[in-house]
Design a protein around this motif. Structure first.
Motif, PDB file in Angstrom:
ATOM      1  N   THR A 167      -0.302   1.894 -13.953  1.00 59.12           N
ATOM      2  CA  THR A 167       0.321   3.043 -13.297  1.00 59.12           C
ATOM      3  C   THR A 167      -0.682   3.819 -12.451  1.00 59.12           C
ATOM      4  OG1 THR A 167       1.912   3.240 -15.107  1.00 59.12           O
ATOM      5  CG2 THR A 167       1.658   5.141 -13.662  1.00 59.12           C
ATOM      6  N   THR A 168      -1.866   4.064 -13.008  1.00 62.09           N
ATOM      7  CA  THR A 168      -2.862   4.888 -12.308  1.00 62.09           C
ATOM      8  C   THR A 168      -3.913   4.074 -11.569  1.00 62.09           C
ATOM      9  OG1 THR A 168      -4.311   5.000 -14.249  1.00 62.09           O
ATOM     10  CG2 THR A 168      -2.560   6.663 -14.062  1.00 62.09           C
ATOM     11  N   GLY A 169      -4.111   2.816 -11.936  1.00 60.45           N
ATOM     12  CA  GLY A 169      -5.150   1.998 -11.314  1.00 60.45           C
ATOM     13  C   GLY A 169      -6.526   2.188 -11.906  1.00 60.45           C
ATOM     14  N   ARG A 170      -6.657   2.951 -13.010  1.00 61.19           N
ATOM     15  CA  ARG A 170      -7.953   3.220 -13.628  1.00 61.19           C
ATOM     16  C   ARG A 170      -8.497   1.941 -14.278  1.00 61.19           C
ATOM     17  NH1 ARG A 170     -12.487   6.404 -13.547  1.00 61.19           N
ATOM     18  NH2 ARG A 170     -13.517   6.296 -15.574  1.00 61.19           N
ATOM     19  N   VAL A 171      -9.811   1.634 -14.020  1.00 59.91           N
ATOM     20  CA  VAL A 171     -10.479   0.442 -14.553  1.00 59.91           C
ATOM     21  C   VAL A 171     -11.557   0.889 -15.536  1.00 59.91           C
ATOM     22  CG1 VAL A 171     -11.800  -1.627 -13.991  1.00 59.91           C
ATOM     23  CG2 VAL A 171     -10.060  -0.785 -12.388  1.00 59.91           C
ATOM     24  N   ASN A 172     -11.570   0.284 -16.735  1.00 59.49           N
ATOM     25  CA  ASN A 172     -12.556   0.601 -17.769  1.00 59.49           C
ATOM     26  C   ASN A 172     -13.067  -0.696 -18.398  1.00 59.49           C
ATOM     27  OD1 ASN A 172     -12.445   3.549 -17.785  1.00 59.49           O
ATOM     28  ND2 ASN A 172     -10.393   3.317 -18.667  1.00 59.49           N
ATOM     29  N   ARG A 173     -14.356  -0.674 -18.728  1.00 53.49           N
ATOM     30  CA  ARG A 173     -14.924  -1.819 -19.431  1.00 53.49           C
ATOM     31  C   ARG A 173     -14.526  -1.776 -20.909  1.00 53.49           C
ATOM     32  NH1 ARG A 173     -21.031  -3.191 -17.225  1.00 53.49           N
ATOM     33  NH2 ARG A 173     -20.512  -3.245 -14.984  1.00 53.49           N
ATOM     34  N   VAL A 174     -14.393  -2.981 -21.499  1.00 51.57           N
ATOM     35  CA  VAL A 174     -14.036  -3.099 -22.919  1.00 51.57           C
ATOM     36  C   VAL A 174     -15.323  -3.255 -23.708  1.00 51.57           C
ATOM     37  CG1 VAL A 174     -12.764  -4.407 -24.654  1.00 51.57           C
ATOM     38  CG2 VAL A 174     -11.820  -4.133 -22.346  1.00 51.57           C
ATOM     39  N   PRO A 175     -15.660  -2.295 -24.595  1.00 50.27           N
ATOM     40  CA  PRO A 175     -16.911  -2.413 -25.356  1.00 50.27           C
ATOM     41  C   PRO A 175     -16.795  -3.519 -26.412  1.00 50.27           C
ATOM     42  CG  PRO A 175     -15.659  -0.510 -26.101  1.00 50.27           C
ATOM     43  CD  PRO A 175     -14.919  -1.055 -24.908  1.00 50.27           C
ATOM     44  N   GLY A 176     -17.957  -4.068 -26.764  1.00 50.94           N
ATOM     45  CA  GLY A 176     -18.013  -5.069 -27.831  1.00 50.94           C
ATOM     46  C   GLY A 176     -17.668  -6.461 -27.391  1.00 50.94           C
ATOM     47  N   THR A 177     -17.485  -6.704 -26.112  1.00 46.54           N
ATOM     48  CA  THR A 177     -17.207  -8.064 -25.628  1.00 46.54           C
ATOM     49  C   THR A 177     -18.474  -8.635 -25.024  1.00 46.54           C
ATOM     50  OG1 THR A 177     -16.434  -7.181 -23.502  1.00 46.54           O
ATOM     51  CG2 THR A 177     -14.779  -7.627 -25.198  1.00 46.54           C
ATOM     52  N   GLY A 178     -18.656  -9.921 -25.228  1.00 44.60           N
ATOM     53  CA  GLY A 178     -19.872 -10.574 -24.739  1.00 44.60           C
ATOM     54  C   GLY A 178     -19.889 -10.719 -23.230  1.00 44.60           C
ATOM     55  N   ARG A 179     -21.086 -11.028 -22.736  1.00 45.31           N
ATOM     56  CA  ARG A 179     -21.281 -11.199 -21.299  1.00 45.31           C
ATOM     57  C   ARG A 179     -20.959 -12.635 -20.907  1.00 45.31           C
ATOM     58  NH1 ARG A 179     -23.673  -8.107 -17.513  1.00 45.31           N
ATOM     59  NH2 ARG A 179     -24.554  -9.138 -15.651  1.00 45.31           N
ATOM     60  N   LEU A 180     -20.197 -12.780 -19.813  1.00 44.01           N
ATOM     61  CA  LEU A 180     -19.790 -14.084 -19.309  1.00 44.01           C
ATOM     62  C   LEU A 180     -20.655 -14.456 -18.107  1.00 44.01           C
ATOM     63  CD1 LEU A 180     -15.945 -13.467 -19.420  1.00 44.01           C
ATOM     64  CD2 LEU A 180     -17.158 -15.160 -20.796  1.00 44.01           C
ATOM     65  N   PRO A 181     -20.838 -15.764 -17.878  1.00 50.76           N
ATOM     66  CA  PRO A 181     -21.602 -16.170 -16.693  1.00 50.76           C
ATOM     67  C   PRO A 181     -20.854 -15.834 -15.417  1.00 50.76           C
ATOM     68  CG  PRO A 181     -20.669 -18.096 -17.757  1.00 50.76           C
ATOM     69  CD  PRO A 181     -20.397 -16.932 -18.671  1.00 50.76           C
ATOM     70  N   GLY A 182     -21.593 -15.613 -14.336  1.00 52.62           N
ATOM     71  CA  GLY A 182     -20.979 -15.298 -13.059  1.00 52.62           C
ATOM     72  C   GLY A 182     -20.425 -16.542 -12.392  1.00 52.62           C
ATOM     73  N   GLY A 183     -20.045 -16.378 -11.150  1.00 49.67           N
ATOM     74  CA  GLY A 183     -19.487 -17.472 -10.385  1.00 49.67           C
ATOM     75  C   GLY A 183     -18.608 -16.908  -9.295  1.00 49.67           C
ATOM     76  N   SER A 184     -17.682 -17.746  -8.827  1.00 53.99           N
ATOM     77  CA  SER A 184     -16.803 -17.316  -7.741  1.00 53.99           C
ATOM     78  C   SER A 184     -15.695 -16.396  -8.214  1.00 53.99           C
ATOM     79  CB  SER A 184     -16.193 -18.544  -7.045  1.00 53.99           C
ATOM     80  OG  SER A 184     -15.388 -19.279  -7.954  1.00 53.99           O
TER      81      SER A 184
END
Length: 373
Positions: A167-184
């Protein structure tokens, strides 16, 4: 354990495409990550989401038209008129009766109710904030528990899990989740019932890799499967489980009817129909036996002499018995006549004897008178 496995099982529709050409449709099973090809479309499709209410998958093609697929990957119905703002839609998920897609820094909500006036049209929009996080989200899936969209944003050499408010478009990170490799980018994201987020990296070191990211705060990230690198991918999210079809019950074999033994027919009396005009035959009637007649030698009781000088008493008249009720019958009438004849004969005998006695008495009187003279 059985309930956990039932929640963990998930089937999703996934569309994939190379740098050019139409999209191919696959059915992907989680948690194994096995993909089964369903066919190739006549267009390039992206930003797909699953509607539980309609049991259909909706997406947007390169011309900005809303397109529907069934769970077997076939096109359903007629695409909506094109909308220019939707031509470059990427991430997609169905929220209620709207398909929420990302186009650049914007979230657009497109009506998917075929009976509504906003079908295929943008009914709501919201800007993503902060833009740096929102611009790198290539796909997301709806978490019905909190109403938020869960996706992966790629930045630099790594990627993290984020939530997006539709509804608002607000983006937040989820704590406690591991880091994923980058890419396209991570073009296919599916939130499974086992509490894990399955994400597909489109191309990393020439490969397309499927990961499982735990959302329980443990930070666990597990590689599930590897496939050839792709240019674009997108996932519908978990489909509703198909209804369980009970095997048909065997039709009971009907018991053949038992034959009923024939009932004997009672003999019918034979009725002889007399010819026309014939008189009916009346069976003869046997008359009852007549009373025995008086014996001829039966002694006749003596008639007492009347005293001298008296007139002889008239004979007693026998009163015949009253005739019976059925005296008109021939046999009864004959018996009555016979009895009357017998009575007359007996009365005549008595009168004859009385006459003889009178004559003898008169003679004796005459002789006595002659002597006196």
């Amino acid at each position: 354990m059985i309930e956990f496995l039932a929640l963990a099982a998930c089937t999703a529709i996934q569309v994939e495409a190379g740098a050019h050409g139409p999209s191919s449709v696959f059915q992907v099973q989680y948690p194994a990550g096995s993909a089964t090809p369903l066919g190739t479309l006549d267009r390039r499709l992206n930003a797909i989401g699953y509607s539980h209410a309609q049991n259909l998958v909706y997406g947007v093609d390169d011309d900005g038209r809303l397109v529907a697929l069934d769970r077997s990957g076939r096109l359903v119905g007629t695409p909506s008129p094109p909308v220019h703002l939707l031509r470059h839609a990427v991430a997609g998920a169905v929220v209620g009766e709207r398909l929420v897609v990302r186009v650049g820094p914007w979230l657009y909500s497109v009506g998917i109710d075929p009976g509504s006036a906003d079908y295929g049209r943008i009914s709501h929009e919201a800007s993503l904030w902060p833009p740096a996080e929102g611009l790198a989200v290539d796909d997301f899936d709806l978490n019905a528990a909190d109403g938020l969209l869960y996706g992966v944003t790629t930045h630099g050499q790594g990627a993290t899990v984020v939530t997006v408010d539709p509804t608002t478009g607000r983006v937040n990170r989820v704590p406690g989740t591991g880091r994923l490799p980058g890419g396209s980018g991570y073009g296919a994201v599916t939130l499974s019932g086992d509490g894990s987020l399955y994400v597909t990296n489109n191309r990393h070191d020439g490969r397309s890799v499927l990961y499982r990211v735990a959302l329980d705060g443990s930070g666990a990230v597990t590689e599930i499967s590897v496939r050839p690198g792709l240019n674009t991918t997108d996932s519908s999210g978990c489909l509703a489980a198909p209804p369980v079809v009970e095997p048909p019950q065997p039709t009971p074999t009907p018991t053949p009817p038992q034959p009923t033994p024939p009932q004997p027919t009672p003999p019918q009396p034979t009725t002889t129909t007399p010819p026309p005009g014939a008189q009916p035959v009346v069976p003869p009637r046997v008359p009852p036996p007549a009373p025995p007649p008086n014996q001829p030698n039966e002694p006749v009781p003596p008639t007492p002499e009347p005293p001298p000088g008296s007139e002889p008493a008239p004979p007693q008249q026998q009163t015949p018995p009253p005739p019976p009720g059925d005296f008109n019958l021939p046999e009864r009438k004959n018996a009555s006549q016979a009895a009357e004849v017998r009575h007359n004969v007996r009365d005549q005998r008595r009168w004859s004897m009385a006459a003889i006695l009178l004559i003898l008495g008169a003679g004796a009187l005459a002789r006595q008178s002659a002597r006196r003279r």
